[in-house]
Design an enzyme around this catalytic site. Sequence first.
Site, PDB file in Angstrom:
ATOM      1  N   GLY A  98      12.675  -5.000  13.604  1.00  0.00           N
ATOM      2  CA  GLY A  98      11.576  -5.949  13.833  1.00  0.00           C
ATOM      3  C   GLY A  98      11.510  -6.940  12.681  1.00  0.00           C
ATOM      4  O   GLY A  98      11.576  -6.543  11.523  1.00  0.00           O
TER       5      GLY A  98
ATOM      6  N   ARG B 236      17.570  -4.993  17.489  1.00  0.00           N
ATOM      7  CA  ARG B 236      17.610  -3.523  17.455  1.00  0.00           C
ATOM      8  C   ARG B 236      18.895  -3.156  18.205  1.00  0.00           C
ATOM      9  O   ARG B 236      19.101  -3.594  19.333  1.00  0.00           O
ATOM     10  CB  ARG B 236      16.384  -2.939  18.152  1.00  0.00           C
ATOM     11  CG  ARG B 236      15.065  -3.379  17.506  1.00  0.00           C
ATOM     12  CD  ARG B 236      13.922  -2.496  17.960  1.00  0.00           C
ATOM     13  NE  ARG B 236      12.627  -3.031  17.587  1.00  0.00           N
ATOM     14  CZ  ARG B 236      12.052  -2.868  16.408  1.00  0.00           C
ATOM     15  NH1 ARG B 236      12.675  -2.190  15.470  1.00  0.00           N
ATOM     16  NH2 ARG B 236      10.860  -3.375  16.153  1.00  0.00           N
TER      17      ARG B 236
ATOM     18  N   ASP C  25      13.637   1.495   7.838  1.00  0.00           N
ATOM     19  CA  ASP C  25      14.442   2.697   7.593  1.00  0.00           C
ATOM     20  C   ASP C  25      15.584   2.881   8.594  1.00  0.00           C
ATOM     21  O   ASP C  25      16.659   3.367   8.230  1.00  0.00           O
ATOM     22  CB  ASP C  25      13.573   3.959   7.481  1.00  0.00           C
ATOM     23  CG  ASP C  25      12.618   4.115   8.637  1.00  0.00           C
ATOM     24  OD1 ASP C  25      12.656   3.275   9.567  1.00  0.00           O
ATOM     25  OD2 ASP C  25      11.823   5.077   8.619  1.00  0.00           O
TER      26      ASP C  25
ATOM     27  N   THR D 153       9.317  -4.853   6.512  1.00  0.00           N
ATOM     28  CA  THR D 153       8.697  -4.476   7.782  1.00  0.00           C
ATOM     29  C   THR D 153       7.191  -4.611   7.639  1.00  0.00           C
ATOM     30  O   THR D 153       6.647  -4.262   6.582  1.00  0.00           O
ATOM     31  CB  THR D 153       9.049  -3.033   8.210  1.00  0.00           C
ATOM     32  OG1 THR D 153       8.055  -2.564   9.139  1.00  0.00           O
ATOM     33  CG2 THR D 153       9.094  -2.055   7.040  1.00  0.00           C
TER      34      THR D 153
ATOM     35  N   ASP E 269       5.106  -2.806   8.916  1.00  0.00           N
ATOM     36  CA  ASP E 269       4.477  -1.486   9.021  1.00  0.00           C
ATOM     37  C   ASP E 269       4.169  -0.845   7.666  1.00  0.00           C
ATOM     38  O   ASP E 269       3.377   0.088   7.591  1.00  0.00           O
ATOM     39  CB  ASP E 269       5.385  -0.529   9.816  1.00  0.00           C
ATOM     40  CG  ASP E 269       5.650  -1.027  11.223  1.00  0.00           C
ATOM     41  OD1 ASP E 269       4.833  -1.805  11.730  1.00  0.00           O
ATOM     42  OD2 ASP E 269       6.668  -0.630  11.812  1.00  0.00           O
TER      43      ASP E 269
ATOM     44  N   ASP F  40       5.990   1.211   6.047  1.00  0.00           N
ATOM     45  CA  ASP F  40       6.243   2.637   6.272  1.00  0.00           C
ATOM     46  C   ASP F  40       7.463   3.170   5.502  1.00  0.00           C
ATOM     47  O   ASP F  40       8.031   4.194   5.878  1.00  0.00           O
ATOM     48  CB  ASP F  40       6.415   2.913   7.779  1.00  0.00           C
ATOM     49  CG  ASP F  40       7.566   2.122   8.384  1.00  0.00           C
ATOM     50  OD1 ASP F  40       8.131   1.245   7.697  1.00  0.00           O
ATOM     51  OD2 ASP F  40       7.900   2.373   9.551  1.00  0.00           O
TER      52      ASP F  40
ATOM     53  N   ARG G 229       3.475   1.215  14.110  1.00  0.00           N
ATOM     54  CA  ARG G 229       4.346   2.299  14.575  1.00  0.00           C
ATOM     55  C   ARG G 229       3.773   3.649  14.164  1.00  0.00           C
ATOM     56  O   ARG G 229       2.687   3.988  14.618  1.00  0.00           O
ATOM     57  CB  ARG G 229       5.765   2.104  14.034  1.00  0.00           C
ATOM     58  CG  ARG G 229       6.837   2.779  14.870  1.00  0.00           C
ATOM     59  CD  ARG G 229       8.183   2.637  14.226  1.00  0.00           C
ATOM     60  NE  ARG G 229       8.738   1.327  14.388  1.00  0.00           N
ATOM     61  CZ  ARG G 229       9.642   1.003  15.310  1.00  0.00           C
ATOM     62  NH1 ARG G 229      10.087   1.910  16.127  1.00  0.00           N
ATOM     63  NH2 ARG G 229      10.112  -0.215  15.398  1.00  0.00           N
TER      64      ARG G 229
ATOM     65  N   GLU H 103     -16.365  -0.155  11.372  1.00  0.00           N
ATOM     66  CA  GLU H 103     -17.136   1.090  11.463  1.00  0.00           C
ATOM     67  C   GLU H 103     -16.237   2.308  11.476  1.00  0.00           C
ATOM     68  O   GLU H 103     -16.597   3.373  11.005  1.00  0.00           O
ATOM     69  CB  GLU H 103     -17.964   1.111  12.768  1.00  0.00           C
ATOM     70  CG  GLU H 103     -19.353   0.549  12.651  1.00  0.00           C
ATOM     71  CD  GLU H 103     -19.347  -0.885  12.168  1.00  0.00           C
ATOM     72  OE1 GLU H 103     -18.545  -1.670  12.692  1.00  0.00           O
ATOM     73  OE2 GLU H 103     -20.128  -1.207  11.259  1.00  0.00           O
TER      74      GLU H 103
ATOM     75  N   ARG I 188       3.583 -10.356  13.620  1.00  0.00           N
ATOM     76  CA  ARG I 188       4.917 -10.415  13.027  1.00  0.00           C
ATOM     77  C   ARG I 188       5.310 -11.830  12.603  1.00  0.00           C
ATOM     78  O   ARG I 188       6.309 -12.019  11.902  1.00  0.00           O
ATOM     79  CB  ARG I 188       5.951  -9.861  14.017  1.00  0.00           C
ATOM     80  CG  ARG I 188       5.895  -8.358  14.190  1.00  0.00           C
ATOM     81  CD  ARG I 188       7.226  -7.707  13.865  1.00  0.00           C
ATOM     82  NE  ARG I 188       8.275  -8.141  14.739  1.00  0.00           N
ATOM     83  CZ  ARG I 188       8.735  -7.446  15.780  1.00  0.00           C
ATOM     84  NH1 ARG I 188       8.200  -6.270  16.057  1.00  0.00           N
ATOM     85  NH2 ARG I 188       9.706  -7.899  16.513  1.00  0.00           N
TER      86      ARG I 188
HETATM   87  O1  F6P Z   1       8.475  -2.203  13.111  1.00  0.00           O
HETATM   88  C1  F6P Z   1       7.739  -3.334  13.327  1.00  0.00           C
HETATM   89  C2  F6P Z   1       7.073  -3.302  14.664  1.00  0.00           C
HETATM   90  O2  F6P Z   1       6.409  -4.539  14.817  1.00  0.00           O
HETATM   91  C3  F6P Z   1       6.126  -2.133  14.909  1.00  0.00           C
HETATM   92  O3  F6P Z   1       4.882  -2.349  14.311  1.00  0.00           O
HETATM   93  C4  F6P Z   1       6.096  -2.084  16.405  1.00  0.00           C
HETATM   94  O4  F6P Z   1       5.828  -0.782  16.861  1.00  0.00           O
HETATM   95  C5  F6P Z   1       7.483  -2.492  16.794  1.00  0.00           C
HETATM   96  O5  F6P Z   1       8.022  -3.201  15.707  1.00  0.00           O
HETATM   97  C6  F6P Z   1       7.568  -3.378  18.028  1.00  0.00           C
HETATM   98  O6  F6P Z   1       8.897  -3.565  18.311  1.00  0.00           O
HETATM   99  P1  F6P Z   1       9.453  -4.616  19.363  1.00  0.00           P
HETATM  100  O7  F6P Z   1       9.287  -5.986  18.766  1.00  0.00           O
HETATM  101  O8  F6P Z   1      10.873  -4.238  19.516  1.00  0.00           O
HETATM  102  O9  F6P Z   1       8.620  -4.477  20.592  1.00  0.00           O
END
Ligand code: F6P
Length: 319
Positions: free
Chosen positions: A11, A72, A103, A125, A127, A129, A171, A187, A252
């Site tokens: 991503g 991907r 990762d 990323t 995320d 993560d 994610r 909240e 993104r």
């Molecule tokens: O890893 C980044 C991310 O934007 C995640 O937050 C999300 O789950 C995923 O990629 C979405 O992937 P795609 O763009 O392949 O739908």
Amino acid sequence: MKKIAVLTSGGDAPGMNAAIRAVVRSCLHYEIEPYGVYDGFKGLCENNIYPLSRKEVSRIINRGGTILGSARYDQFKELAYQKRAAKNLKSKEIDGLIVIGGDGSFKGALALSEQGIFTMGIPATIDNDIAASDYTIGFFTALDTAVESIDKLRDTSFSHQRCSVVEVMGRHCGDLALYAGIAVGSEFIITPETGFDKRKTINHVKESFDRQKRHAIVVLTEKMTDVTQLAKDIEAATSHETRATVLGHVQRGGTPQAFDRVLATEMAEHAVYLLKERQSSKVIVLKGKEISDMAMPDALTLKKEMPQKRYGLVGRLKN
Ligand code: F6P
């Protein structure tokens, strides 16, 4: 090291371009020829590899997305594809490869190290993560986008005495929801780390309205639950109209904010330096204020710790 290639994978994340620019400029500084691989590991297997000039990376430091394209590419888990990619690099006498991504992308880089390519991983990323690094490139820009959007939702939510249920990305990592939730004074926050308890969530929102609050905001990480259904359930239990919003891929995109640009630039410069020193299989990380590096296999197995104190913040401030 005479030639180094760079690719972006997985991503995309704001700040990837700033990293590409710094890879190219650092290579030129060390008199190394920089190459760009288009469309990630897919492009690597398809020999989509071309020289990158100083000019090609000018005026991209502030651009979202990635000029190299990303993909991907599940096929890259197979040895035959890894061998083909290494062959394509070697046929152009490229010894080093910098992989900018998450990762999954680093696993690809590690596989290439086993095929004799010197590799470096730069964590990018939204995320956040990657446990090895305090922050990843793109996280703070995505966070700003989420916060700006939720602030807007709050305006309308307040006017109509409603509850807003907002789903952000992440994610398996709750950082985007956690930080955004704190930044907008939400909240309730629901993330993979907290788990989802429908009753608890509804009671919490109900208590807020019972304390005469005009509106409520619930922020949650994607895939935790069906947000439309949750909104219906909150509305039924509280008698306050509730609307669900999924922020999605807008998180993104956009101009990388300053910290992401600085992080990208520093990490990329360090990656090129390490390759020049003929080091390999490292992930560049931010620890505290310092840029350093960690062996890729270690970085890939490290588990992110849950920031307990930060998670407790929302509950402690509810009054
Ligand atoms: O890893 C980044 C991310 O934007 C995640 O937050 C999300 O789950 C995923 O990629 C979405 O992937 P795609 O763009 O392949 O739908």
